[in-house]
Write an enzyme that holds these catalytic residues in place. Structure first.
Site, mmCIF file in Angstrom:
data_model
loop_
_atom_site.group_PDB
_atom_site.id
_atom_site.type_symbol
_atom_site.label_atom_id
_atom_site.label_comp_id
_atom_site.label_asym_id
_atom_site.label_seq_id
_atom_site.Cartn_x
_atom_site.Cartn_y
_atom_site.Cartn_z
ATOM 1 N N ASP A 166 -2.516 2.568 8.817
ATOM 2 C CA ASP A 166 -3.275 3.725 7.958
ATOM 3 C C ASP A 166 -3.346 4.906 8.487
ATOM 4 O O ASP A 166 -3.328 5.988 7.883
ATOM 5 C CB ASP A 166 -4.480 3.172 7.162
ATOM 6 C CG ASP A 166 -4.616 2.028 6.853
ATOM 7 O OD1 ASP A 166 -3.582 1.391 6.241
ATOM 8 O OD2 ASP A 166 -5.925 1.435 6.774
ATOM 9 N N ARG A 202 -5.334 2.489 2.568
ATOM 10 C CA ARG A 202 -6.715 2.595 2.233
ATOM 11 C C ARG A 202 -7.065 4.109 1.513
ATOM 12 O O ARG A 202 -6.429 4.537 0.687
ATOM 13 C CB ARG A 202 -7.616 2.527 3.384
ATOM 14 C CG ARG A 202 -8.695 1.160 2.963
ATOM 15 C CD ARG A 202 -9.774 1.117 3.910
ATOM 16 N NE ARG A 202 -9.617 0.167 4.845
ATOM 17 C CZ ARG A 202 -9.899 -1.343 4.723
ATOM 18 N NH1 ARG A 202 -10.395 -1.655 3.451
ATOM 19 N NH2 ARG A 202 -9.807 -1.883 5.710
HETATM 20 O O1 F6P Z 1 -6.348 -1.062 7.273
HETATM 21 C C1 F6P Z 1 -5.131 -1.944 6.971
HETATM 22 C C2 F6P Z 1 -4.997 -2.359 5.768
HETATM 23 O O2 F6P Z 1 -3.610 -2.881 5.620
HETATM 24 C C3 F6P Z 1 -4.908 -1.241 4.504
HETATM 25 O O3 F6P Z 1 -3.983 -0.459 4.508
HETATM 26 C C4 F6P Z 1 -5.292 -2.280 3.447
HETATM 27 O O4 F6P Z 1 -5.962 -1.555 2.118
HETATM 28 C C5 F6P Z 1 -6.249 -3.522 4.136
HETATM 29 O O5 F6P Z 1 -5.873 -3.231 5.177
HETATM 30 C C6 F6P Z 1 -5.706 -4.828 3.518
HETATM 31 O O6 F6P Z 1 -6.463 -5.754 4.042
HETATM 32 P P1 F6P Z 1 -6.421 -7.133 4.094
HETATM 33 O O7 F6P Z 1 -5.342 -7.756 4.605
HETATM 34 O O8 F6P Z 1 -7.725 -7.817 4.522
HETATM 35 O O9 F6P Z 1 -6.435 -7.183 2.397
#
Ligand code: F6P
Length: 352
Positions: free
Chosen positions: A127, A171
């Site tokens: 991010d 995010r």
């Molecule tokens: O922070 C990295 C990220 O890939 C974000 O861009 C995304 O919102 C989140 O993690 C998704 O997380 P998870 O794999 O736990 O759903």
């Protein structure tokens, strides 16, 4: 010297390159490295593995993390923090290298500040929303994934004269959407930092069609909020209190199609952006971060994080890194707007 290493939060291309660099530097200084499995969970539950130079030698180009990861927050219960400290003592660690984003490093900061644990941090996240560093590793790989995907989507969108909405991760920061959007020549970019102007978006897309452009590409960041009444977020929270994002691409596509009567499809790139081998840039950045983190350990500079400032790798206080998330630098968006505001009469959105 015995040094623990852990990777926490969402995985990210380049994690293994950091691990490899820390292990090599610590080993060269006569120390020993120990891998802690699944982020903070491994330290609470005492799950570790040895990390030798031989085992980590060939992993620079490997995606994911050989140490596994989790979104465990030990501060959810005092019991877990106590267990974590006991495990830390039992292993006789002289230092810990925590590789993670705002959540993992937030825990690292508290453990150092409240319990004086000897911890240094390495900034990881696709991010790029971590303060005190110009860029995090993993970001370059993520935007290159988006670029490759959109280059492919553009040709199929043209063949069918469609509008294509591409949803990126990121995010609550628009770094991935904005910089990949610039790189693919997106016809419109939506980021969380700038309120959505649906009328203008549709006007741009309508005019492109009138001008005979066969297709349009809209890049939208998952953290964008649509005008009232559109619910796109799931309510499920992780241990750090974050909502799980994803789905705005679908909602936006149906809004645009209903308004314009032009076939509009969407693609949610999701975890593709986190998978696979890191780019050369991320391998180098991750390696430099790993070497710096090991140097901080060897010098006893705890409570610090390796960071990129310009082309230099420097040490910054963890406190500074986790104080607030780093939103998109709007100068990038200003430049991107030349293509979707500059070309049409409507005045530019004044940026916050
Ligand atoms: O922070 C990295 C990220 O890939 C974000 O861009 C995304 O919102 C989140 O993690 C998704 O997380 P998870 O794999 O736990 O759903």
């Amino acid at each position: 010297m015995r040094v623990g290493i852990l990777t926490g939060g969402g995985d990210c291309p380049g994690l293994n390159a950091v691990i490899r660099a820390v292990v090599r530097k610590i080993h060269n200084a006569g120390g020993e490295a120990v891998g802690i499995l699944e982020g903070w969970r491994g330290l609470v539950e005492d799950r570790t593995r040895p990390l030798t130079v031989e085992e980590t030698d060939g992993i620079i180009g490997q995606g994911g993390t050989i140490l596994f990861s989790s979104r465990t927050n030990p501060f959810k219960s005092p019991d877990k923090v106590e267990k974590l400290r006991q495990v830390f003592r039992r292993h006789q660690f002289d230092a810990l290298v925590a590789i993670g984003g705002e959540d993992t490093l937030g825990v690292a900061h508290r453990l150092h500040r409240e319990f004086d644990l000897p911890i240094v941090g390495v900034p990881k996240t696709i991010d790029n929303d971590l303060s005190a560093t110009d860029f995090t590793f993993g970001f370059d790989t993520a935007i290159n994934v988006v670029v490759e995907a959109v280059d492919r989507l553009r040709t199929t969108a043209e063949s069918h004269r469609r509008i294509m909405i591409v949803e990126t991760m990121g995010r609550h920061a628009g770094w991935i959407a904005c910089l990949s959007g610039i790189a693919v020549g997106a016809d419109y970019i939506l980021v969380p930092e700038v309120p959505v102007n649906l009328d203008h978006l549709c006007e741009v897309l309508r005019r492109r069609r009138e001008q005979g452009r066969p297709s349009s590409i809209v890049v939208v960041s998952e953290g964008v909020t649509l005008p009232e009444g559109t619910v796109v977020q799931q309510t499920q929270l992780d241990e750090f209190g974050h909502v799980r994002l994803g789905g705005i691409g679908a909602a936006l596509a149906s809004l645009v199609e209903n308004r314009l009567g032009i076939e509009t499809r969407y693609v949610i790139l999701g975890h593709l952006q986190r998978g696979g081998p890191p780019t050369a840039y991320d391998r180098v950045l991750a390696t430099r971060f790993g070497i710096k983190a090991a140097e901080l350990v060897l010098n006893g500079q705890f409570g610090q994080m390796a960071a990129l400032r310009g082309t230099e790798i420097v040490a910054v206080p963890l406190a500074q890194a986790v104080a607030e998330i780093k939103k998109l630098d709007l100068r990038y968006y200003e430049e991107a707007q030349e293509w979707f505001f500059g070309a049409y009469t409507q005045p530019r959105t004044s940026l916050p």
